[in-house]
Each structure stands twice: as C-alpha cells, then as structure tokens.
Design a protein around this motif. Structure first.
Motif, PDB file in Angstrom:
ATOM      1  N   SER A 171       7.211  -7.887 -33.013  1.00 24.93           N
ATOM      2  CA  SER A 171       8.899  -8.167 -33.172  1.00 24.93           C
ATOM      3  C   SER A 171       9.237  -8.425 -31.822  1.00 24.93           C
ATOM      4  CB  SER A 171       9.315  -6.913 -33.612  1.00 24.93           C
ATOM      5  OG  SER A 171       8.874  -5.735 -33.034  1.00 24.93           O
ATOM      6  N   SER A 173      11.063 -10.076 -28.660  1.00 25.08           N
ATOM      7  CA  SER A 173      11.998 -11.312 -28.391  1.00 25.08           C
ATOM      8  C   SER A 173      11.490 -12.457 -27.620  1.00 25.08           C
ATOM      9  CB  SER A 173      13.193 -10.778 -27.540  1.00 25.08           C
ATOM     10  OG  SER A 173      13.139 -10.628 -26.229  1.00 25.08           O
ATOM     11  N   SER A 175      12.657 -14.110 -25.430  1.00 28.03           N
ATOM     12  CA  SER A 175      12.934 -13.737 -23.658  1.00 28.03           C
ATOM     13  C   SER A 175      11.792 -12.898 -23.334  1.00 28.03           C
ATOM     14  CB  SER A 175      14.488 -13.071 -23.567  1.00 28.03           C
ATOM     15  OG  SER A 175      15.233 -13.982 -23.680  1.00 28.03           O
ATOM     16  N   GLN A 275       8.521 -11.889 -36.974  1.00 21.72           N
ATOM     17  CA  GLN A 275       9.881 -12.052 -36.374  1.00 21.72           C
ATOM     18  C   GLN A 275       9.701 -13.113 -35.171  1.00 21.72           C
ATOM     19  OE1 GLN A 275      12.365  -8.512 -35.992  1.00 21.72           O
ATOM     20  NE2 GLN A 275      13.106  -9.345 -34.029  1.00 21.72           N
ATOM     21  N   ILE A 276       8.659 -12.799 -34.404  1.00 22.53           N
ATOM     22  CA  ILE A 276       8.592 -13.868 -33.014  1.00 22.53           C
ATOM     23  C   ILE A 276       8.289 -15.181 -33.599  1.00 22.53           C
ATOM     24  CG2 ILE A 276       6.149 -13.055 -32.846  1.00 22.53           C
ATOM     25  CD1 ILE A 276       8.755 -14.334 -30.204  1.00 22.53           C
ATOM     26  N   ALA A 279      11.552 -16.643 -34.710  1.00 19.35           N
ATOM     27  CA  ALA A 279      12.541 -16.827 -33.546  1.00 19.35           C
ATOM     28  C   ALA A 279      12.354 -17.819 -32.867  1.00 19.35           C
ATOM     29  CB  ALA A 279      12.454 -15.682 -32.686  1.00 19.35           C
ATOM     30  N   ASP A 283      15.612 -20.529 -31.267  1.00 19.95           N
ATOM     31  CA  ASP A 283      15.871 -20.261 -29.948  1.00 19.95           C
ATOM     32  C   ASP A 283      16.009 -21.363 -29.256  1.00 19.95           C
ATOM     33  OD1 ASP A 283      15.366 -19.574 -26.686  1.00 19.95           O
ATOM     34  OD2 ASP A 283      15.818 -17.548 -27.629  1.00 19.95           O
TER      35      ASP A 283
END
Length: 331
Positions: A171, A173, A175, A275-276, A279, A283
C-alpha cells in the motif's frame, strides 16, 4: 542467524586476505572480484556452473510453474535489504527469514539443491548470492521472459537480522516507492519495470482486502478499482473470511503464469490488485511508462535490464563477505 561475533568477523577478514593471495597464484580458485559477465565460467572444472543451476530450476519448474514468482520475490527481498548477499537464506530465530514480509518467501529448496550440486563439483567456488541471481534468471526465461546475461562474483553476507527488513509495503504511495528505489540506485522507470514481476505473482487477500470493503476507512471499495475486478475478488476474498486466500496479480487468466506485458494492460483497465500496482497507472510520474510498456512488445528485454540492475545492488566485496559452504549458515 544474527550478527556474528567480532572474533568471527576478524577471522573472516584474515581468511579473505589468504584467499586473495591464493587467487593471485591459482586463477582457478573461488570467484572473486567485481561483478562480471560469466565470471565463474571455467572455474568449476568440467562442470558448467550456470547449466547446473539451470537444470535444477528446470526440473522444479516442470513440477510447479509458480516457482517463477517465488524466485523473483526471493531476489527482490534479498537485494532490497542490505544488498544482494543471500542474507535472506540464513536460518535463525531472528534472521531475515523470520521477518513478517519474508514468512511467505519460498524457493529455498531450489537454492539448496543447486548449491549442493555445485559444492560437490567445486567446493567453495560459487556463492549463494550468485545462485539466487542465476536461478531467478532461468525461471524467468522458462516462463516466457528473456534469458538475459547475468553477472557473477557476488559474496555472501555474514549478517541476517529481521530488524533490517524494511521492504516497501503493497500500500506504499508512488512517492515513497520512488524514494525507496532511489536509495538503491534504481530509477523510477526501473521501479515500474521491476514491479512488472507481478506479471506472474499472487497476493494474499489480507494485502488488498481493504480496497474491497473499507478503502481508507470509508466503508466502501476503492473507486480506482474496476467494479468487475471488485466483484471477482470479493468472491475470492469474502469479508471476514477465516482463510487468507490468494489472487493472481495479473488478472488475465491466460497470462497469469507468463512473463509478459499483460500486467500493465490490466492496470490501464483499473484491474490492479495491489494499491501500489494500480497507483502506477494513475500517477503522472509513472503512467507514461505503464502505458508504453502495455503497448510495446519489448517488455521482456527491458525487464531483463532492470533485473540485472537489481542484481548489482550493494554487492559485497571480498573483505565484507564470504562464499558459504551452506547457504543456511555462515562458515
């Protein structure tokens, strides 16, 4: 296996000096020095080191194709924690094996079998760290990926501590993931490519169940997940289930065990399980790479280049490591 004593470290440093002298006189000694393509070639008598490893992996692959994902995960978990030094292989109640993210790592039997065969042919020549890299490359090639050239000459680490294991979570982020990979000398593009190893991976329901039932505490599913995927996964991962099932990270059943670019195609359809993963496709810093990989046919060659870079992370020098006679314990 935890930290070795200062006495052990000093004795190993002394041994490294002795071995270096022997290598200067006898070029056919243990693999020493900086990483090179085919560094161990010809250093195991009539036995071809890479062929020996390949044969072990092929035998296991013919029995269980899921070993591809297992070995990819093993290499990543080893290299991302204090470098590619086979420290994940060391036994011990407080070793890296005991860390929660590593409890489901498997494939140790493959490395053990390859090591035993090489020790029989040429004792003390091939490091466990090199075997992990070679075995992973072979598994990838058997599953549709490119058989890329690897570099050898790694040393095995002397230290393995669960407290050192700080792997990126599912999970994390984008970044924070970019920052974590950058600390290992890997670029944002390398990160997207290496996460492409999920093309053959699985994840336990517990790692993404919040996206199905309580995303960020909302009591709802993750709006970034397609409704079709949410329904499919909810059948596999019922709410309050007593069994932690697994789901393929590539949701195309025809390619879930194949090293290809379909993983990225799924992300563009909002069918990323972790989730990653999803993402990456949303992004601005990573979406262009995801889109490019999804539409191109050269993913396997790019993935190969990223795996070679991963295999060179924080490699130990002669004085810092050793070539273990058993991958499970320090000499």
């Amino acid at each position: 296996m935890s930290d070795v004593t200062d006495t052990k470290k000093k004795s190993m440093k002394g041994l490294a000096v002795v071995v270096l002298v022997v290598v200067l006189v006898l070029p056919l000694g243990p693999c020493q020095g900086a990483l090179q393509d085919g560094y161990c070639k010809g250093k195991c008598g009539s036995t071809d080191v890479e062929d020996t490893i390949k044969n072990v992996v092929l035998s296991k692959f013919n029995q269980d194709r899921s070993i591809v994902a297992a070995l990819l995960r093993m290499q990543f978990h080893d290299c991302f924690v204090k470098g590619c030094d086979a420290s994940i292989l060391l036994d011990g109640s407080s070793s890296e094996k005991a860390a929660i993210p590593n409890l489901s790592v498997r494939g140790y039997d493959i490395i053990d079998e390859a090591k035993a065969a090489l020790e029989k042919a040429c004792p003390g020549v091939v490091s466990c760290a090199d075997i992990i890299i070679a075995a992973t490359r072979d598994a990838v090639s058997f599953s549709g990926g490119e058989r890329y050239e690897i570099q050898t000459g790694r040393k095995d680490g002397l230290v393995s501590q669960a407290s050192n294991v700080n792997l990126p979570s599912p999970s994390i982020s984008v970044s924070d993931s970019i920052a974590a990979f950058a600390k290992k000398g890997l670029t944002t593009e390398d990160m997207v490519l290496l996460l492409g190893g999920h093309t053959v991976g699985v994840a336990h329901c517990s790692l993404f169940q919040d996206r199905l039932y309580n995303y960020q505490g909302t009591g709802q599913r993750d709006p970034n997940m397609s409704l079709l995927l949410a329904v499919t996964l909810s059948l596999r991962c019922p709410k309050n289930a007593s069994v932690d099932n697994t789901a393929n990270l590539d949701q195309n059943p025809l390619s879930a065990l194949v090293v290809d670019n379909d993983y990225y195609k799924q992300l563009l359809l909002r069918r990323g399980v972790l989730q990653i993963d999803q993402a990456l496709a949303m992004d601005a810093r990573t979406r262009p790479t995801v889109a490019s990989l999804a539409s191109r046919s050269d993913f396997t060659s790019q993935f190969a280049e990223a795996m070679v870079k991963l295999g060179a992370v924080e490699v130990l020098t002669d004085e810092q490591g050793q070539i273990r006679r058993s991958c499970r314990s320090v000499n």
